[in-house]
Scaffold this active site. Sequence first.
Site, PDB file in Angstrom:
ATOM      1  CE  LYS A  92      -6.862  -1.179   1.983  1.00 20.56           C
ATOM      2  NZ  LYS A  92      -6.645  -0.301   3.113  1.00 20.56           N
TER       3      LYS A  92
ATOM      4  NE  ARG B  42      -1.775  -5.411   5.951  1.00 18.70           N
ATOM      5  CZ  ARG B  42      -2.870  -5.788   5.311  1.00 18.70           C
ATOM      6  NH1 ARG B  42      -3.447  -4.959   4.450  1.00 18.70           N
ATOM      7  NH2 ARG B  42      -3.416  -6.971   5.535  1.00 18.70           N
TER       8      ARG B  42
END
Length: 357
Positions: A296, A331
């Site tokens: 991210k 994830r």
Amino acid sequence: MTASHYLRPTGFVDTPVGFDGQVARLAGGLVWHSAYELTVVEDGRIASRRLVPVAEADTLPDAVQPVRAALAAPRPPLLLGERTIRFDQPQVAAILNVTPDSFSDGGAHAGDPEAAASAGVMAAAAGAAIVDVGGESTRPGAEPVWEGDEIARVVPVIELLARAGVAVSVDTRNGAVMAAALHAGAVIVNDVSALLGDDRALGTVIGAGCPVVLMHAGDPRDLHHRALGPHPLFDVFDWLAARVAAVEAAGIPKARIMVDPGIGFGKTLADNLAILNGLALLHGIGCPLFLGASRKRMIGALSNEAPADQRLGGSVALALKGVEQGAQIIRAHDVAETVQALRVWRGLRDQALSAVF
């Protein structure tokens, strides 16, 4: 004056051995804690915050006793046909993008279902319990995808993976894509809009009887619109708790619902850090916690603007931060490395349970 009470597990310990009555197990997993942080918010301001030892938990206010019970309750396993996914230890969900404009892989698998499926099978062989297939980029500024194109991207890959015995989730907010993916062999729906982005989505999941991941984000029409107040962790908790209650009331059993705090969606760097630091609070909702922080933007922001393909170290660090607070599913893009990190973490935990120091 309105008051809200929040109960966050804290004071984590390596082992419960020798601490009878002094520690509590978190969500039936491999994490134990010795205290609760009790925060009272009145009219948007923190009125009080104190630590309460687990040994004194019976003195907690009646308002948080149901949350205390939810924090401790084991999460039922997911029964996916012949496959069972248990939540008594952390699992990995492999990210498999089949988009031409993914922020993380630049469309490496776009337009080649066989290569994409092969990558998914390899991820499962590396230890991923789930392969999460997505056909629409949700990066900031991404163009919306017509559902027909999204179906054409994901269905051939899902069919191949399901035929190979892989447990597949479909990452979509479109009801028609959910229906097509489930028909093709997907067994879980992972919706970044928490079944709010398409009027057909809720009925599709109810009809299929499949598990669903509900993620916190901004407006379903603008997933990166920030709508959080001064206490982002509590805002995420309240929103997800309300959404779980609404979806459960509509007909989806709570045992089939997972929640995702939506790291990077409609949140600043400070918001993301606060949510990750206080992640254990979300177990009070009573659902397995699905954490997607891999590669991210926040990792780049904290590491000299490292590009997406150079964020492995930060991704593993955030994965371990999650499992230390009881996150059940991580994830990840880098499956083998993440699985290895979790196996080492599990080895450390197993040794601690033997109480040999």
